[in-house]
Design a protein around this motif. Sequence first.
Motif, PDB file in Angstrom:
ATOM      1  N   ILE A   1       0.839  -1.202   0.000  1.00  0.00           N
ATOM      2  CA  ILE A   1       0.000   0.000   0.000  1.00  0.00           C
ATOM      3  C   ILE A   1       0.872   1.249   0.000  1.00  0.00           C
ATOM      4  N   ALA A   2       1.915   1.248   0.826  1.00  0.00           N
ATOM      5  CA  ALA A   2       2.813   2.404   0.894  1.00  0.00           C
ATOM      6  C   ALA A   2       3.446   2.679  -0.467  1.00  0.00           C
ATOM      7  N   ALA A   3       3.852   1.617  -1.154  1.00  0.00           N
ATOM      8  CA  ALA A   3       4.452   1.782  -2.482  1.00  0.00           C
ATOM      9  C   ALA A   3       3.447   2.379  -3.461  1.00  0.00           C
ATOM     10  N   SER A   4       2.190   1.931  -3.381  1.00  0.00           N
ATOM     11  CA  SER A   4       1.145   2.458  -4.266  1.00  0.00           C
ATOM     12  C   SER A   4       0.860   3.922  -3.969  1.00  0.00           C
ATOM     13  N   VAL A   5       0.848   4.274  -2.678  1.00  0.00           N
ATOM     14  CA  VAL A   5       0.594   5.662  -2.288  1.00  0.00           C
ATOM     15  C   VAL A   5       1.700   6.572  -2.803  1.00  0.00           C
ATOM     16  N   VAL A   6       2.934   6.174  -2.586  1.00  0.00           N
ATOM     17  CA  VAL A   6       4.071   6.978  -3.050  1.00  0.00           C
ATOM     18  C   VAL A   6       4.002   7.179  -4.561  1.00  0.00           C
ATOM     19  N   LYS A   7       3.655   6.126  -5.279  1.00  0.00           N
ATOM     20  CA  LYS A   7       3.581   6.197  -6.740  1.00  0.00           C
ATOM     21  C   LYS A   7       2.472   7.135  -7.203  1.00  0.00           C
ATOM     22  N   VAL A   8       1.281   7.012  -6.615  1.00  0.00           N
ATOM     23  CA  VAL A   8       0.154   7.823  -7.074  1.00  0.00           C
ATOM     24  C   VAL A   8       0.345   9.292  -6.715  1.00  0.00           C
TER      25      VAL A   8
ATOM     26  N   LEU B   1       5.812  15.503   1.558  1.00  0.00           N
ATOM     27  CA  LEU B   1       4.940  14.658   2.365  1.00  0.00           C
ATOM     28  C   LEU B   1       5.656  13.419   2.884  1.00  0.00           C
ATOM     29  N   LYS B   2       5.244  12.991   4.070  1.00  0.00           N
ATOM     30  CA  LYS B   2       5.705  11.742   4.657  1.00  0.00           C
ATOM     31  C   LYS B   2       4.509  10.800   4.732  1.00  0.00           C
ATOM     32  N   VAL B   3       4.699   9.569   4.284  1.00  0.00           N
ATOM     33  CA  VAL B   3       3.618   8.584   4.239  1.00  0.00           C
ATOM     34  C   VAL B   3       3.938   7.423   5.168  1.00  0.00           C
ATOM     35  N   THR B   4       2.988   7.079   6.027  1.00  0.00           N
ATOM     36  CA  THR B   4       3.113   5.866   6.834  1.00  0.00           C
ATOM     37  C   THR B   4       1.821   5.069   6.697  1.00  0.00           C
ATOM     38  N   VAL B   5       1.939   3.748   6.756  1.00  0.00           N
ATOM     39  CA  VAL B   5       0.776   2.871   6.616  1.00  0.00           C
ATOM     40  C   VAL B   5       0.781   1.852   7.747  1.00  0.00           C
ATOM     41  N   GLU B   6      -0.360   1.715   8.403  1.00  0.00           N
ATOM     42  CA  GLU B   6      -0.504   0.734   9.473  1.00  0.00           C
ATOM     43  C   GLU B   6      -1.882   0.094   9.391  1.00  0.00           C
ATOM     44  N   ASN B   7      -1.901  -1.208   9.177  1.00  0.00           N
ATOM     45  CA  ASN B   7      -3.159  -1.969   9.073  1.00  0.00           C
ATOM     46  C   ASN B   7      -4.093  -1.390   8.007  1.00  0.00           C
ATOM     47  N   GLY B   8      -3.505  -0.934   6.912  1.00  0.00           N
ATOM     48  CA  GLY B   8      -4.302  -0.408   5.811  1.00  0.00           C
ATOM     49  C   GLY B   8      -4.680   1.051   5.936  1.00  0.00           C
TER      50      GLY B   8
ATOM     51  N   ARG C   1      -3.496  19.440  -0.485  1.00  0.00           N
ATOM     52  CA  ARG C   1      -3.872  18.444   0.522  1.00  0.00           C
ATOM     53  C   ARG C   1      -5.055  17.609   0.037  1.00  0.00           C
ATOM     54  N   LYS C   2      -6.072  18.282  -0.512  1.00  0.00           N
ATOM     55  CA  LYS C   2      -7.247  17.571  -1.002  1.00  0.00           C
ATOM     56  C   LYS C   2      -6.898  16.647  -2.161  1.00  0.00           C
ATOM     57  N   ALA C   3      -5.986  17.096  -3.030  1.00  0.00           N
ATOM     58  CA  ALA C   3      -5.572  16.273  -4.165  1.00  0.00           C
ATOM     59  C   ALA C   3      -4.894  14.993  -3.681  1.00  0.00           C
ATOM     60  N   ALA C   4      -4.092  15.111  -2.630  1.00  0.00           N
ATOM     61  CA  ALA C   4      -3.421  13.938  -2.070  1.00  0.00           C
ATOM     62  C   ALA C   4      -4.438  12.956  -1.494  1.00  0.00           C
ATOM     63  N   GLU C   5      -5.392  13.467  -0.737  1.00  0.00           N
ATOM     64  CA  GLU C   5      -6.422  12.615  -0.143  1.00  0.00           C
ATOM     65  C   GLU C   5      -7.235  11.907  -1.221  1.00  0.00           C
ATOM     66  N   ASN C   6      -7.647  12.651  -2.237  1.00  0.00           N
ATOM     67  CA  ASN C   6      -8.490  12.087  -3.284  1.00  0.00           C
ATOM     68  C   ASN C   6      -7.755  11.038  -4.108  1.00  0.00           C
ATOM     69  N   ALA C   7      -6.463  11.223  -4.304  1.00  0.00           N
ATOM     70  CA  ALA C   7      -5.685  10.252  -5.075  1.00  0.00           C
ATOM     71  C   ALA C   7      -5.607   8.914  -4.349  1.00  0.00           C
ATOM     72  N   ILE C   8      -5.508   8.969  -3.030  1.00  0.00           N
ATOM     73  CA  ILE C   8      -5.327   7.757  -2.235  1.00  0.00           C
ATOM     74  C   ILE C   8      -6.624   6.968  -2.077  1.00  0.00           C
ATOM     75  N   ARG C   9      -7.745   7.640  -2.071  1.00  0.00           N
ATOM     76  CA  ARG C   9      -9.016   6.980  -1.745  1.00  0.00           C
ATOM     77  C   ARG C   9      -9.381   5.851  -2.707  1.00  0.00           C
ATOM     78  N   TYR C  10      -8.822   5.865  -3.921  1.00  0.00           N
ATOM     79  CA  TYR C  10      -9.173   4.848  -4.909  1.00  0.00           C
ATOM     80  C   TYR C  10      -8.191   3.672  -4.935  1.00  0.00           C
ATOM     81  N   LEU C  11      -7.178   3.703  -4.099  1.00  0.00           N
ATOM     82  CA  LEU C  11      -6.177   2.642  -4.117  1.00  0.00           C
ATOM     83  C   LEU C  11      -6.695   1.383  -3.428  1.00  0.00           C
ATOM     84  N   GLU C  12      -6.398   0.257  -4.018  1.00  0.00           N
ATOM     85  CA  GLU C  12      -6.833  -1.021  -3.465  1.00  0.00           C
ATOM     86  C   GLU C  12      -6.094  -1.305  -2.156  1.00  0.00           C
ATOM     87  N   GLY C  13      -6.832  -1.778  -1.173  1.00  0.00           N
ATOM     88  CA  GLY C  13      -6.239  -2.144   0.104  1.00  0.00           C
ATOM     89  C   GLY C  13      -6.319  -1.067   1.168  1.00  0.00           C
TER      90      GLY C  13
END
Length: 219
Positions: free
Chosen positions: A83-90, A102-109, A123-135
């Motif tokens: 998930i972290a890899a997908s977030v960084v990529k998107v 930005l710093k990204v951390t992932v715990e239990n999804g 900030r909103k663009a970052a949130e919206n990009a992540i919401r569609y990622l699987e997992g």
Amino acid sequence: MKKNNDVLLKEVKEAIKWEPILNSNDIDVSVNDGIVTLGGTVDNYTQKKEAEQTVKNIAGVKAVVDDVKVDLYFSAIKSDTDIAASVVKVLRENWAVPDHLLKVTVENGWVTLEGILHWNFQRKAAENAIRYLEGVRGVIDKIKIEAEIKNEVEKEFVEKALRRSWLLDIDNIRVRVDNKTITLSGIVSSLFQKEEAEKIAWNTPGVWYVDNELLVEFD
């Protein structure tokens, strides 16, 4: 006329049922004096956010309590590392997001975003990009806004921006500016209008924080 609990409950359930990506049987709804509480489980984070936004757009809703849980299909479960890899990529691929800040951390999804950005739309663009990622089960936003522009925030400019929106009745909205903080107070007729006013205020050059104290009163 103010909607009673039964009328608003019926409209909320109908609105959720109307959305093609939502299964109304999965979402529990309760209403108390304009405050809508959502419960139950959905298959992904996108559905959770869609349910919340759908309810916010209904006239008469003053606030939404989102207690919906995300219960992923087995095939959609990803490791935190994946998930972290997908977030960084998107985030890297999104032109509106300065991902190096930005710093990204992932715990239990659950994805946590930290850092300092210059505009709220980033900030909103970052949130919206992540919401569609699987997992992804949820997003925790710890991002702070510190504008690069050093100009003082002008109350007059904020009021003019609010007045330009046909969605808002500026006569019922009061603006207070304290250094780089904008405070909105007064009355609007929907939760959608409350969020629209805040969005406009956040677009003000130089703003670091918006305190949205607007009350929703539906007549």
